[in-house]
Scaffold this motif. Structure first.
Motif, PDB file in Angstrom:
ATOM      1  N   VAL A  42       0.652  -1.018   0.107  1.00 31.41           N
ATOM      2  CA  VAL A  42      -0.029  -0.076   0.012  1.00 31.41           C
ATOM      3  C   VAL A  42       0.932   1.352  -0.087  1.00 31.41           C
ATOM      4  O   VAL A  42       0.752   2.160  -0.879  1.00 31.41           O
ATOM      5  CB  VAL A  42      -0.834  -0.056   1.161  1.00 31.41           C
ATOM      6  CG1 VAL A  42      -1.817   1.493   1.337  1.00 31.41           C
ATOM      7  CG2 VAL A  42      -2.060  -0.845   1.207  1.00 31.41           C
ATOM      8  N   VAL A  43       1.970   1.316   0.911  1.00 33.08           N
ATOM      9  CA  VAL A  43       2.739   2.550   1.161  1.00 33.08           C
ATOM     10  C   VAL A  43       3.432   2.605  -0.315  1.00 33.08           C
ATOM     11  O   VAL A  43       3.707   3.709  -0.897  1.00 33.08           O
ATOM     12  CB  VAL A  43       3.764   2.455   2.008  1.00 33.08           C
ATOM     13  CG1 VAL A  43       4.645   3.535   2.260  1.00 33.08           C
ATOM     14  CG2 VAL A  43       2.959   2.087   3.500  1.00 33.08           C
ATOM     15  N   SER A  44       4.027   1.471  -0.965  1.00 31.23           N
ATOM     16  CA  SER A  44       4.917   1.670  -2.100  1.00 31.23           C
ATOM     17  C   SER A  44       3.853   2.059  -3.333  1.00 31.23           C
ATOM     18  O   SER A  44       4.242   2.864  -4.146  1.00 31.23           O
ATOM     19  CB  SER A  44       5.633   0.220  -2.453  1.00 31.23           C
ATOM     20  OG  SER A  44       6.162  -0.091  -1.416  1.00 31.23           O
ATOM     21  N   VAL A  45       2.705   1.480  -3.473  1.00 28.73           N
ATOM     22  CA  VAL A  45       1.984   1.849  -4.428  1.00 28.73           C
ATOM     23  C   VAL A  45       1.600   3.223  -4.496  1.00 28.73           C
ATOM     24  O   VAL A  45       1.386   4.323  -5.477  1.00 28.73           O
ATOM     25  CB  VAL A  45       0.659   0.850  -4.770  1.00 28.73           C
ATOM     26  CG1 VAL A  45      -0.195   1.384  -5.965  1.00 28.73           C
ATOM     27  CG2 VAL A  45       1.304  -0.457  -5.227  1.00 28.73           C
ATOM     28  N   ALA A  46       1.015   3.737  -3.295  1.00 31.28           N
ATOM     29  CA  ALA A  46       0.738   5.144  -2.937  1.00 31.28           C
ATOM     30  C   ALA A  46       1.926   6.137  -3.409  1.00 31.28           C
ATOM     31  O   ALA A  46       1.534   7.075  -3.966  1.00 31.28           O
ATOM     32  CB  ALA A  46       0.184   5.223  -1.599  1.00 31.28           C
ATOM     33  N   ALA A  47       3.018   5.676  -3.112  1.00 32.40           N
ATOM     34  CA  ALA A  47       4.233   6.643  -3.409  1.00 32.40           C
ATOM     35  C   ALA A  47       4.437   6.770  -4.701  1.00 32.40           C
ATOM     36  O   ALA A  47       4.462   7.800  -5.214  1.00 32.40           O
ATOM     37  CB  ALA A  47       5.489   5.938  -2.570  1.00 32.40           C
ATOM     38  N   VAL A  48       4.269   5.623  -5.534  1.00 35.33           N
ATOM     39  CA  VAL A  48       4.579   5.843  -6.939  1.00 35.33           C
ATOM     40  C   VAL A  48       3.241   6.789  -7.503  1.00 35.33           C
ATOM     41  O   VAL A  48       3.468   7.283  -8.500  1.00 35.33           O
ATOM     42  CB  VAL A  48       4.700   4.618  -7.842  1.00 35.33           C
ATOM     43  CG1 VAL A  48       4.632   4.612  -9.302  1.00 35.33           C
ATOM     44  CG2 VAL A  48       5.891   3.930  -7.091  1.00 35.33           C
ATOM     45  N   ALA A  49       2.002   6.412  -7.214  1.00 34.55           N
ATOM     46  CA  ALA A  49       0.840   6.984  -7.539  1.00 34.55           C
ATOM     47  C   ALA A  49       1.164   8.665  -7.242  1.00 34.55           C
ATOM     48  O   ALA A  49       0.432   9.284  -8.233  1.00 34.55           O
ATOM     49  CB  ALA A  49      -0.260   6.184  -7.069  1.00 34.55           C
ATOM     50  N   ARG A  50       1.399   8.857  -6.474  1.00 34.71           N
ATOM     51  CA  ARG A  50       1.468  10.290  -5.860  1.00 34.71           C
ATOM     52  C   ARG A  50       2.219  10.994  -7.038  1.00 34.71           C
ATOM     53  O   ARG A  50       1.712  12.084  -7.454  1.00 34.71           O
ATOM     54  CB  ARG A  50       2.247  10.409  -4.395  1.00 34.71           C
ATOM     55  CG  ARG A  50       2.207  11.936  -4.068  1.00 34.71           C
ATOM     56  CD  ARG A  50       2.605  12.231  -2.723  1.00 34.71           C
ATOM     57  NE  ARG A  50       1.929  11.713  -1.517  1.00 34.71           N
ATOM     58  CZ  ARG A  50       2.249  10.385  -0.879  1.00 34.71           C
ATOM     59  NH1 ARG A  50       3.288   9.616  -1.323  1.00 34.71           N
ATOM     60  NH2 ARG A  50       1.319   9.994  -0.086  1.00 34.71           N
ATOM     61  N   ASP A  51       3.349  10.592  -7.442  1.00 33.09           N
ATOM     62  CA  ASP A  51       4.037  11.143  -8.477  1.00 33.09           C
ATOM     63  C   ASP A  51       3.185  11.380  -9.988  1.00 33.09           C
ATOM     64  O   ASP A  51       3.008  12.594 -10.463  1.00 33.09           O
ATOM     65  CB  ASP A  51       5.266  10.287  -8.999  1.00 33.09           C
ATOM     66  CG  ASP A  51       6.308  10.589  -7.855  1.00 33.09           C
ATOM     67  OD1 ASP A  51       6.145  11.619  -6.804  1.00 33.09           O
ATOM     68  OD2 ASP A  51       7.287   9.912  -7.921  1.00 33.09           O
ATOM     69  N   GLU A  52       2.619  10.389 -10.026  1.00 29.55           N
ATOM     70  CA  GLU A  52       1.619  10.309 -11.431  1.00 29.55           C
ATOM     71  C   GLU A  52       0.473  11.190 -11.228  1.00 29.55           C
ATOM     72  O   GLU A  52       0.199  12.002 -12.003  1.00 29.55           O
ATOM     73  CB  GLU A  52       0.933   8.950 -11.812  1.00 29.55           C
ATOM     74  CG  GLU A  52       2.007   7.897 -11.883  1.00 29.55           C
ATOM     75  CD  GLU A  52       2.790   8.081 -13.306  1.00 29.55           C
ATOM     76  OE1 GLU A  52       2.010   8.828 -14.153  1.00 29.55           O
ATOM     77  OE2 GLU A  52       3.988   7.598 -13.668  1.00 29.55           O
ATOM     78  N   LEU A  53      -0.400  11.137  -9.980  1.00 30.98           N
ATOM     79  CA  LEU A  53      -1.206  12.046  -9.555  1.00 30.98           C
ATOM     80  C   LEU A  53      -1.070  13.540  -9.690  1.00 30.98           C
ATOM     81  O   LEU A  53      -1.595  14.355  -9.997  1.00 30.98           O
ATOM     82  CB  LEU A  53      -2.113  11.728  -8.342  1.00 30.98           C
ATOM     83  CG  LEU A  53      -2.681  10.352  -8.309  1.00 30.98           C
ATOM     84  CD1 LEU A  53      -3.130   9.993  -7.079  1.00 30.98           C
ATOM     85  CD2 LEU A  53      -3.845  10.055  -9.238  1.00 30.98           C
ATOM     86  N   ALA A  54       0.206  13.894  -9.007  1.00 35.11           N
ATOM     87  CA  ALA A  54       0.685  15.280  -9.151  1.00 35.11           C
ATOM     88  C   ALA A  54       0.695  15.695 -10.478  1.00 35.11           C
ATOM     89  O   ALA A  54       0.888  16.901 -10.908  1.00 35.11           O
ATOM     90  CB  ALA A  54       2.127  15.172  -8.411  1.00 35.11           C
ATOM     91  N   GLN A  55       0.916  14.900 -11.475  1.00 33.06           N
ATOM     92  CA  GLN A  55       1.195  15.534 -12.987  1.00 33.06           C
ATOM     93  C   GLN A  55      -0.230  15.464 -13.692  1.00 33.06           C
ATOM     94  O   GLN A  55      -0.308  15.752 -14.957  1.00 33.06           O
ATOM     95  CB  GLN A  55       2.130  14.630 -13.733  1.00 33.06           C
ATOM     96  CG  GLN A  55       3.487  14.452 -12.966  1.00 33.06           C
ATOM     97  CD  GLN A  55       4.757  14.531 -13.736  1.00 33.06           C
ATOM     98  OE1 GLN A  55       4.785  14.544 -15.057  1.00 33.06           O
ATOM     99  NE2 GLN A  55       5.793  13.998 -13.105  1.00 33.06           N
ATOM    100  N   GLY A  56      -1.248  15.230 -12.902  1.00 33.14           N
ATOM    101  CA  GLY A  56      -2.730  15.344 -13.538  1.00 33.14           C
ATOM    102  C   GLY A  56      -3.080  14.108 -14.278  1.00 33.14           C
ATOM    103  O   GLY A  56      -4.146  14.132 -14.808  1.00 33.14           O
ATOM    104  N   ARG A  57      -2.333  13.026 -14.203  1.00 26.66           N
ATOM    105  CA  ARG A  57      -2.669  11.944 -14.824  1.00 26.66           C
ATOM    106  C   ARG A  57      -3.500  10.932 -13.814  1.00 26.66           C
ATOM    107  O   ARG A  57      -2.959  10.712 -12.595  1.00 26.66           O
ATOM    108  CB  ARG A  57      -1.663  10.980 -15.261  1.00 26.66           C
ATOM    109  CG  ARG A  57      -0.860  11.641 -16.668  1.00 26.66           C
ATOM    110  CD  ARG A  57       0.140  10.952 -17.079  1.00 26.66           C
ATOM    111  NE  ARG A  57       1.035  10.498 -16.240  1.00 26.66           N
ATOM    112  CZ  ARG A  57       2.561  11.394 -16.416  1.00 26.66           C
ATOM    113  NH1 ARG A  57       2.658  12.328 -17.216  1.00 26.66           N
ATOM    114  NH2 ARG A  57       3.441  11.371 -15.514  1.00 26.66           N
ATOM    115  N   GLY A  58      -4.436  10.201 -14.267  1.00 27.78           N
ATOM    116  CA  GLY A  58      -5.099   9.221 -13.203  1.00 27.78           C
ATOM    117  C   GLY A  58      -4.234   7.709 -13.366  1.00 27.78           C
ATOM    118  O   GLY A  58      -3.435   7.724 -14.409  1.00 27.78           O
ATOM    119  N   VAL A  59      -4.503   6.814 -12.499  1.00 24.63           N
ATOM    120  CA  VAL A  59      -4.043   5.550 -12.634  1.00 24.63           C
ATOM    121  C   VAL A  59      -5.028   4.367 -12.440  1.00 24.63           C
ATOM    122  O   VAL A  59      -6.136   4.685 -11.969  1.00 24.63           O
ATOM    123  CB  VAL A  59      -3.062   5.531 -11.554  1.00 24.63           C
ATOM    124  CG1 VAL A  59      -1.795   6.448 -11.698  1.00 24.63           C
ATOM    125  CG2 VAL A  59      -3.454   5.917 -10.137  1.00 24.63           C
TER     126      VAL A  59
END
Length: 423
Positions: A42-59
């Motif tokens: 959970v912590v690892s996926v959320a950390a990578v997703a945060r970078d994607e979401l910060a750039q306005g992309r969904g995952v």
């Protein structure tokens, strides 16, 4: 994702970190991922997703069995995939650092976490497809698993610390035993060296009308003696013969050379050879036994009754006489030592001792401790004058202590004192 089976569980498009966490927990719960591993995921996926979401992309998050052709079941490995929605240029070259659970980058820009297969006893019971665990309960379960893991690590650390302390205690005890054993060996070694040194010394000489004492210290404290040696004995006519030898070198080999010289001189003296011929004759004899032998020699022949002293010298430091009133002089005799070119004493010096007069014979280790023989000879006179009236057995060591207050280079040291007693 050609190496993965058809995805069995997949989230919709996610736009918040909280949504990502919930989706991962739901999919992990369906597949029975253990709570501790789920927390890391959970912590690892959320950390990578945060970078994607910060750039306005969904995952999207999916969890599938890895490896085509594997049958679904408890023994199949799992892969969690975080895929960005849309095209990400150069995504395949991404690297992920500092994650609780390592991830790899797929060619299509997805982040992939490969999970170990669930085996009996290492995972939670899987939920039916479409089931869910309340998010708060899942977080609590993950936190409890992490705390349990911390407690286990702490317990393991405590056990290791206790084992280390026990080991250290054992090692310390071993060190103590080794120190005790070393001390025993040192004492035994010292006793052996003292016995060997005593064996090399001539027997104490008790002659009426003459006081004799000697001090010897080797350059190497681990060796019983070196190249400095002495011999004394009484001749049939009542005179006392004294030999002082300084053989070249240190250690056992030089000791053997010095012994050869003293024994040869003793034999010649007992055969009746006069002092002036003994050094030359000894050199001739020893040349065939040890051609490499080099030694300085000082011979003294003392008449205890009349106080007459005969001195012969082969390259050795001169004897020092200190009169009872404190006057002093060196008794110089020219000559060359055993093994030297043209060996022998060039003359025999005659002197006379009165009651209370002190004669000091020595090796160069006594006067050359500061690399200045002349300065050493001056200090030797001062020391001998200062100690001339002490008991004879104390004088040689007292002189050596004075001379060695500063030692620039260690050398074997011998100091021998004789005195006609006062009436």
């Amino acid at each position: 994702m050609k190496q993965m089976r058809e995805t069995r569980q997949e989230s919709g498009r996610l736009t918040t970190v909280g949504g990502v966490r919930r989706a991962v927990r739901r999919l992990a719960g369906i597949h029975g991922v253990p709570a501790e591993l789920r927390a890391r995921l959970v912590v690892s996926v959320a950390a990578v997703a945060r970078d994607e979401l910060a750039q306005g992309r969904g995952v999207r998050v999916s969890l599938a069995q890895a490896g085509a052709g594997e049958k679904p079941g408890a023994g199949a490995a799992l892969a969690c995939v975080l895929a960005p929605v849309g095209t990400v240029c150069g995504a395949g070259r991404r690297e992920f650092h500092g994650l609780p659970l390592p991830a790899t980058a797929a060619a299509d820009g997805a982040a992939v976490w490969h999970l170990p297969p669930r085996t009996p006893g290492n995972g939670a019971a899987p939920l039916p497809e479409g089931g869910a665990v309340p998010d708060g309960e899942a977080v609590h379960e993950e936190l409890r698993a992490v705390l349990d893991r911390c407690d286990a690590v702490e317990a393991e650390h405590r056990l290791l610390k206790e084992e280390l302390e026990e080991t250290n205690s054992g090692v310390l005890a071993l060190y103590v035993q080794l120190e005790e054993r070393d001390e025993q060996l040192r004492r035994a070694h010292g006793q052996m060296l003292r016995e060997l040194e005593d064996a090399l010394r001539p027997a104490p000489l008790d002659v009426s009308g003459l006081e004799l004492a000697v001090h010897y210290a080797p350059a190497d404290t681990d060796a019983p003696t070196g190249g400095d040696l002495y011999d004394w004995f009484q001749l049939p006519d009542g005179t006392v013969h004294i030999t002082v030898v300084d053989a070249l070198g240190h250690g056992v080999r030089s000791t053997g050379a010095a012994l050869n010289v003293t024994q040869t001189v003793r034999t010649l003296a007992l055969e009746g050879h006069p002092p002036g011929t003994i050094v030359e004759r000894a050199s001739e004899i020893l040349a065939s036994i040890d051609p490499q032998l080099l030694a300085t020699v000082l011979l003294a022949r003392v008449d205890p009754e009349g106080g007459e002293v005969l001195l012969a010298n082969g390259s050795h430091p001169p004897a020092l006489v200190v009169r009872e009133d404190g006057a002093s002089s060196y008794l110089q005799v020219a000559g060359r030592g055993v093994g030297f070119p043209l060996p022998g004493s060039e003359d025999v010096l005659r002197a006379r001792l009165a009651p209370g007069d002190l004669l000091v014979l020595y090796t160069d280790g006594l006067t050359e401790s500061r690399k200045d023989p002349l300065e050493g000879e001056v200090r030797l006179v001062e020391s001998a004058v200062r100690h001339r009236r002490r008991p004879i057995e104390e004088i040689p060591e007292a002189i050596a202590e004075d001379m060695h207050t500063v030692v620039l280079h260690p050398d074997d040291t011998l100091a021998l004192a004789l005195r006609l007693p006062r009436g």
